[in-house]
Design a protein around this motif. Structure first.
Motif, PDB file in Angstrom:
ATOM      1  N   GLY A 103       0.818  -1.226   0.044  1.00 25.66           N
ATOM      2  CA  GLY A 103       0.044  -0.035   0.148  1.00 25.66           C
ATOM      3  C   GLY A 103       0.828   1.404   0.016  1.00 25.66           C
ATOM      4  N   VAL A 104       0.204   2.429  -0.484  1.00 29.94           N
ATOM      5  CA  VAL A 104       0.913   3.585  -0.662  1.00 29.94           C
ATOM      6  C   VAL A 104       0.630   4.126   0.758  1.00 29.94           C
ATOM      7  N   HIS A 105       1.982   4.796   1.465  1.00 30.14           N
ATOM      8  CA  HIS A 105       1.850   5.360   2.763  1.00 30.14           C
ATOM      9  C   HIS A 105       0.788   6.052   3.198  1.00 30.14           C
ATOM     10  N   PRO A 106       0.350   5.955   4.231  1.00 29.83           N
ATOM     11  CA  PRO A 106      -0.999   6.752   4.601  1.00 29.83           C
ATOM     12  C   PRO A 106      -0.800   8.170   4.302  1.00 29.83           C
ATOM     13  N   MET A 107       0.339   8.940   4.564  1.00 28.21           N
ATOM     14  CA  MET A 107       0.215  10.473   4.374  1.00 28.21           C
ATOM     15  C   MET A 107       0.424  10.712   2.828  1.00 28.21           C
ATOM     16  N   LEU A 108       0.708   9.668   1.945  1.00 28.00           N
ATOM     17  CA  LEU A 108       0.748  10.063   0.494  1.00 28.00           C
ATOM     18  C   LEU A 108      -0.350   9.655  -0.222  1.00 28.00           C
ATOM     19  N   ASP A 155       0.245  -1.286  -9.454  1.00 30.04           N
ATOM     20  CA  ASP A 155      -0.773  -0.730  -9.750  1.00 30.04           C
ATOM     21  C   ASP A 155      -2.008  -0.984  -9.016  1.00 30.04           C
ATOM     22  N   ASP A 156      -2.157  -2.020  -8.379  1.00 26.34           N
ATOM     23  CA  ASP A 156      -3.375  -1.976  -7.495  1.00 26.34           C
ATOM     24  C   ASP A 156      -3.286  -0.888  -6.347  1.00 26.34           C
ATOM     25  N   ALA A 157      -1.887  -0.789  -5.900  1.00 26.18           N
ATOM     26  CA  ALA A 157      -1.814   0.194  -4.801  1.00 26.18           C
ATOM     27  C   ALA A 157      -2.132   1.566  -5.067  1.00 26.18           C
ATOM     28  N   TYR A 158      -1.780   1.902  -6.204  1.00 25.01           N
ATOM     29  CA  TYR A 158      -2.082   3.256  -6.878  1.00 25.01           C
ATOM     30  C   TYR A 158      -3.558   3.364  -7.080  1.00 25.01           C
ATOM     31  N   ARG A 159      -4.371   2.411  -7.924  1.00 24.05           N
ATOM     32  CA  ARG A 159      -5.678   2.458  -8.010  1.00 24.05           C
ATOM     33  C   ARG A 159      -6.609   2.399  -6.810  1.00 24.05           C
ATOM     34  N   THR A 160      -6.269   1.897  -5.817  1.00 25.96           N
ATOM     35  CA  THR A 160      -6.893   2.117  -4.422  1.00 25.96           C
ATOM     36  C   THR A 160      -6.271   3.105  -3.645  1.00 25.96           C
ATOM     37  N   ALA A 161      -5.430   3.551  -3.690  1.00 29.78           N
ATOM     38  CA  ALA A 161      -4.835   4.535  -2.680  1.00 29.78           C
ATOM     39  C   ALA A 161      -5.722   5.650  -2.268  1.00 29.78           C
TER      40      ALA A 161
END
Length: 220
Positions: A160-165, A198-204
């Protein structure tokens, strides 16, 4: 469970083993799950964002006759880089735009980490948070921008993308197609890494509420 363990580690947990490297978490019970890695490049070991632990030098030695360098990727990841560099008589390399609080000398680098084939990406470059990533077309090494811990991920996210990002994910990592992702927090992704990224960016943005809930639960 403590958020971040203080003091020296008593043990480490191995993670992310593949043909060209391995990782470890020096304090397996901490919530932050600070992860360190060693990569074998042209017969030498390159240690990245290390947190020290007993006998971890034996693990590092599996991936090179000597330590060619210790790399710090983030302002926040000085960790035990000085100790590793001194112990192995190896230079500490820092991306030119990153300013960690090191006690000893460091060697800046810009577009590529020496002659390793690893390109330097500006993962985060804002006041108070400067972080690089390394990418050679197969292995993506990230400090904080993406990770796999209870407070980084939500739902079916493998990383996952960092919560602050999450509101504005870093563009420098978007669209990359790595074979594996090694993160500074938690185990990485060794299979299907491109789709996981890709999924991490799609659901960020969509998963912000769930990640905030997970973060609060981890703190409590």
């Amino acid at each position: 469970m403590v958020i971040r363990a203080d003091g020296p580690a008593d043990e480490y947990r191995e993670i992310d083993r593949f043909d060209g490297g391995v990782g470890w978490i020096a304090h397996p019970d901490e919530a932050m799950q600070r992860a360190s890695h060693v990569l074998e490049i042209d017969g030498d070991a390159w240690v990245i964002d290390p947190v020290d632990a007993p006998d971890v030098d034996d693990l590092v030695a599996e991936f090179g006759e000597e330590v060619a360098g210790v790399v710090v990727l983030s302002d926040r990841h000085a960790r035990d880089a000085d100790a590793f560099g001194e112990r192995h008589d190896a230079p500490v390399y820092v991306p030119s735009f990153v300013t960690p609080e090191l006690s000893g000398p460091s060697t800046p680098f810009s577009d590529e980490l020496e002659d390793t084939g690893f390109e330097v990406l500006r993962a985060v470059d804002v006041p108070g948070w400067r972080e690089a990533a390394l990418y050679d077309g197969e292995t993506l090494v990230v400090a904080d921008a993406v990770g796999d811990t209870a407070y980084f991920t939500a739902g079916d996210e493998r990383i996952g993308v960092h919560p602050m990002l999450r509101a504005f994910p870093p563009n420098s990592l978007r669209g990359l197609e790595p074979a594996r992702i090694l993160s500074g927090h938690g185990p990485g992704v060794l299979t299907g890494a491109a789709s996981a990224l890709d999924d991490a960016y799609r659901t960020a943005r969509r998963n912000i509420p769930r990640v905030m809930a997970n973060s609060l639960k981890s703190l409590l």
